[in-house]
Design a protein around this motif. Structure first.
Motif, short mmCIF file in Angstrom:
data_model
loop_
_atom_site.label_atom_id
_atom_site.label_comp_id
_atom_site.label_asym_id
_atom_site.label_seq_id
_atom_site.Cartn_x
_atom_site.Cartn_y
_atom_site.Cartn_z
N ILE A 188 10.21 0.70 5.56
CA ILE A 188 9.32 1.77 5.08
C ILE A 188 9.11 1.64 3.57
N VAL A 189 10.19 1.43 2.83
CA VAL A 189 10.08 1.29 1.38
C VAL A 189 9.24 0.07 1.02
N LEU A 190 9.44 -1.05 1.72
CA LEU A 190 8.67 -2.25 1.45
C LEU A 190 7.19 -2.05 1.75
N ALA A 191 6.88 -1.48 2.90
CA ALA A 191 5.48 -1.23 3.26
C ALA A 191 4.83 -0.22 2.32
N ALA A 192 5.59 0.78 1.89
CA ALA A 192 5.05 1.80 0.98
C ALA A 192 4.63 1.18 -0.35
N HIS A 193 5.40 0.27 -0.89
CA HIS A 193 5.05 -0.36 -2.16
C HIS A 193 3.83 -1.27 -2.01
N LYS A 217 3.61 9.50 -1.29
CA LYS A 217 2.53 9.52 -0.29
C LYS A 217 2.54 8.22 0.53
N ALA A 218 2.79 7.08 -0.13
CA ALA A 218 2.83 5.81 0.57
C ALA A 218 4.01 5.75 1.55
N CYS A 219 5.17 6.28 1.15
CA CYS A 219 6.33 6.30 2.04
C CYS A 219 6.07 7.18 3.26
N TRP A 220 5.42 8.33 3.05
CA TRP A 220 5.09 9.19 4.18
C TRP A 220 4.16 8.48 5.16
#
Length: 377
Positions: A188-193, A217-220
């Motif tokens: 999740i953290v990788l995809a959010a960034h 917002k990206a993490c959500w």
């Protein structure tokens, strides 16, 4: 009178003068001496043979049968219409037949009573699920092991509990679930960034340009998409490509999590919350008093419900007075496959290996003389 003497006297004189008569008398005397010598020699040889082989001279006659202490514990000792059968009984009867002795079985309710009877000379030997331990070997002479076994755990089938909800709780704290959650957080953290970097410069992007609160917002979005609940899609080309890949990852993640949870719940449904010795602390475990199982449980600081007979331990498990039974594996396996079939099952591996032996007292001496086995007590 004078006529008789006159008649007999010439006959006596004639015999003394006849050499053939003298020879016959000497020959008869020599034959008698030779016959007596042969008889004496043969008698001496037979006497020496009897002295050298007393087992051939007479067979030992037992004054009374051997008293064999035992206890009812299927499948080793099974009561059958007033008679005893089972592995231990059949084994001893075979031994008794081989050594040519008679025996009589005396039943006791527990191992301590059996050992006490032998120690007090109320029985000559004991057989029937008697574990060979270092402590017992100080007081008794055991035979070689006759059966290898060990301690094992038996629990109720979960169908008899009808209480599946408590089994769900350990799932949330299991190692496998924590690993899945850790992997999901990293993804999740990788995809959010990646989404934040691709969307922050897009004029219609769904992510704010600033790192905070843009990264939240990206993490959500990454978490919602991983759970296949995304309500918005990226506007940029790179963001949409990442979104498509992320949705496929979300489908795989949900499938993997569902399979892991289902497998864990199925295993718990079959086994309950007791799977090994590590799950016994805090539980009530039934076993027989004075047994090696009781000593083992006390060594591991586990609460023990001691009973006189193993049948009472089975009953305590079925009536929920105990959470498990720890006892000899052959005995538990026999119960689970017969009387307890569908009600109980065995979990875990052997806790501690043990062997059974025949327990003779020190005064019982078995000797082999001339091929005949005899005893004296």
């Amino acid at each position: 009178m004078r006529n008789a003497i006159a008649t007999r006297f010439p006959q006596i004189i004639a015999q003394r003068k006849n050499p053939i008569g003298r020879y016959d008398r000497k020959n008869k005397t020599r034959r008698s001496l030779a016959l007596y010598s042969c008889i004496g020699l043969i008698g001496g040889i037979l006497a020496l043979l009897l002295i050298a082989s007393p087992g051939l001279a007479q067979k030992p006659q037992l004054q009374q049968p051997l008293l064999v202490a035992t206890r009812v514990i299927p499948p080793l000792v099974i009561p059958d219409k007033g008679e005893l059968s089972g592995f231990s009984i059949d084994l001893w009867r075979s031994i008794a037949k081989q050594i040519g002795v008679e025996s009589k079985f005396i039943e006791y309710s527990s191992v301590p009573e059996l050992l006490s009877a032998i120690k007090d000379n109320k029985a000559n030997l004991g057989i029937g699920a008697i574990s060979i331990t270092a402590e017992r070997q100080h007081n008794f002479d055991f035979s070689l092991p006759i059966l290898a076994g060990g301690l094992q755990i038996m629990v109720r089938n979960s169908e008899t509990n009808n209480n599946a909800f408590p089994n769900i709780l350990p799932l949330f704290f299991s190692t496998s679930l924590l690993q899945v959650i850790g992997i999901a957080l990293v993804l999740i953290v990788l995809a959010a960034h990646i989404i934040w970097l691709s969307e922050r410069h897009h004029k219609d992007g769904m992510i704010p340009k600033s790192y905070f609160p843009g990264i939240f917002k990206a993490c959500w979005w990454a978490a919602a998409t991983l759970a296949t609940q995304a309500d918005e899609m990226p506007k940029g080309v790179l963001g949409r490509l990442v979104g498509i890949v992320w949705m496929f990852i979300g489908v795989l993640f949900v499938a993997y999590f569902t399979a892991s949870a289902t497998t864990s719940l199925t295993v718990q449904q079959l086994q309950g919350d007791i799977k090994s010795i590590d799950d016994l602390p805090g539980k009530v475990v039934a076993t027989t008093a004075g047994s090696t199982a009781s000593a083992y449980l006390r060594e591991h600081k586990i609460s023990v419900l001691e009973v006189t007979k193993i049948e009472q331990a089975y009953n305590a498990l079925q009536t929920k007075k105990a959470d498990a039974v720890v006892f000899d594996a052959p005995v538990l396996l026999f119960y689970a496959a017969n009387e307890g079939k569908g009600k109980v099952h065995i979990v875990g591996s052997i806790l501690r290996e043990e062997s059974y032996g025949i327990l003779p007292v020190r005064s019982l001496i078995l000797t082999l003389r001339g091929g005949i086995m005899s005893y004296r007590a």
